[in-house]
Design an enzyme around this catalytic site. Structure first.
Site, mmCIF file in Angstrom:
data_model
loop_
_atom_site.group_PDB
_atom_site.id
_atom_site.type_symbol
_atom_site.label_atom_id
_atom_site.label_comp_id
_atom_site.label_asym_id
_atom_site.label_seq_id
_atom_site.Cartn_x
_atom_site.Cartn_y
_atom_site.Cartn_z
ATOM 1 N N HIS A 1 -7.321 -46.942 -74.935
ATOM 2 C CA HIS A 1 -5.989 -47.507 -75.199
ATOM 3 C C HIS A 1 -4.913 -46.458 -74.930
ATOM 4 O O HIS A 1 -3.882 -46.751 -74.317
ATOM 5 C CB HIS A 1 -5.860 -47.973 -76.649
ATOM 6 C CG HIS A 1 -6.741 -49.106 -77.020
ATOM 7 N ND1 HIS A 1 -7.602 -49.053 -78.097
ATOM 8 C CD2 HIS A 1 -6.899 -50.335 -76.479
ATOM 9 C CE1 HIS A 1 -8.240 -50.207 -78.197
ATOM 10 N NE2 HIS A 1 -7.838 -51.002 -77.226
ATOM 11 N N LYS B 1 -9.474 -62.544 -86.904
ATOM 12 C CA LYS B 1 -10.555 -61.565 -86.839
ATOM 13 C C LYS B 1 -10.703 -60.848 -88.171
ATOM 14 O O LYS B 1 -9.738 -60.652 -88.895
ATOM 15 C CB LYS B 1 -10.252 -60.492 -85.782
ATOM 16 C CG LYS B 1 -10.282 -60.957 -84.360
ATOM 17 C CD LYS B 1 -10.050 -59.766 -83.448
ATOM 18 C CE LYS B 1 -10.114 -60.135 -81.989
ATOM 19 N NZ LYS B 1 -9.889 -58.957 -81.138
ATOM 20 N N ARG C 1 -11.370 -52.512 -68.017
ATOM 21 C CA ARG C 1 -12.509 -51.599 -67.936
ATOM 22 C C ARG C 1 -13.554 -52.108 -66.971
ATOM 23 O O ARG C 1 -14.293 -51.328 -66.388
ATOM 24 C CB ARG C 1 -13.168 -51.435 -69.306
ATOM 25 C CG ARG C 1 -12.312 -50.778 -70.346
ATOM 26 C CD ARG C 1 -12.922 -50.936 -71.708
ATOM 27 N NE ARG C 1 -13.028 -52.375 -71.988
ATOM 28 C CZ ARG C 1 -13.663 -52.905 -73.003
ATOM 29 N NH1 ARG C 1 -14.275 -52.149 -73.865
ATOM 30 N NH2 ARG C 1 -13.704 -54.204 -73.184
ATOM 31 N N SER D 1 -13.201 -50.732 -78.657
ATOM 32 C CA SER D 1 -13.030 -50.682 -80.108
ATOM 33 C C SER D 1 -14.251 -51.233 -80.824
ATOM 34 O O SER D 1 -14.678 -50.702 -81.851
ATOM 35 C CB SER D 1 -11.789 -51.465 -80.535
ATOM 36 O OG SER D 1 -10.622 -50.836 -80.094
#
Length: 161
Positions: free
Chosen positions: A20, A44, A93, A131
């Site tokens: 990040h 979440k 990514r 993460s």
């Protein structure tokens, strides 16, 4: 006539990783202002509270003079409008990220045609970091040095204690 270009980089940032940070650093060099939008993420179960995620994001971006960290909830395009931003920044990514992010970019473009999404491919050295993996490794007692900044590492270690 020149105008200031504001970009928004949104995410849950649970926790904010070196990947990040790579995206924030590069976006900060491209745009006049970058708003790191930390999602409330009501849908979440996060390891860190919103306040903790905000504090960590502020700490790791404090050396960037043109970066601010702000909480948000709701639809991203509404937040983008509230910040007078013209650009959404997304980090990529992998091909999996690309598939998901292009769908989101298309929907955001439909909802806010005046806002563009740009993709920044993360640097090779941080491409493998997510993460989710950082949380899982840390929670299970694994080492996450080199995946997060020292401040985030300390916060993760405190969560394990």
């Amino acid at each position: 006539m020149s105008r200031s270009v504001v970009a928004v980089y949104s995410g849950t940032f649970d926790p904010i990783t070196l990947g990040h940070e790579d995206v924030v650093y590069r976006a900060a060099q491209m745009f006049d202002k970058v708003v790191v939008a930390v999602a409330a993420a009501h849908h979440k179960k996060t390891l860190f509270t919103l306040d903790e995620r905000l504090a960590l994001a502020q700490e790791v971006t404090q050396d960037f003079g043109n970066v601010s960290v702000v909480p948000f909830s709701g639809l991203l395009f509404d937040f983008v409008h509230s910040q007078n931003a013209r650009v959404i920044v997304r980090g990529l990514r992998s091909v999996t990220d690309y598939d998901y992010e292009t769908q989101m970019a298309g929907m955001n473009r439909h909802l806010a045609p005046e806002v563009d999404t740009i993709f920044l491919h993360t640097s090779a050295s941080v491409q493998h970091i997510s993460s989710t993996l950082v949380r899982e490794i840390s929670t299970l007692g694994g080492k996450v040095e080199g995946l997060v900044s020292p401040a985030v590492l300390k916060a993760l270690q405190a969560k394990r204690s």
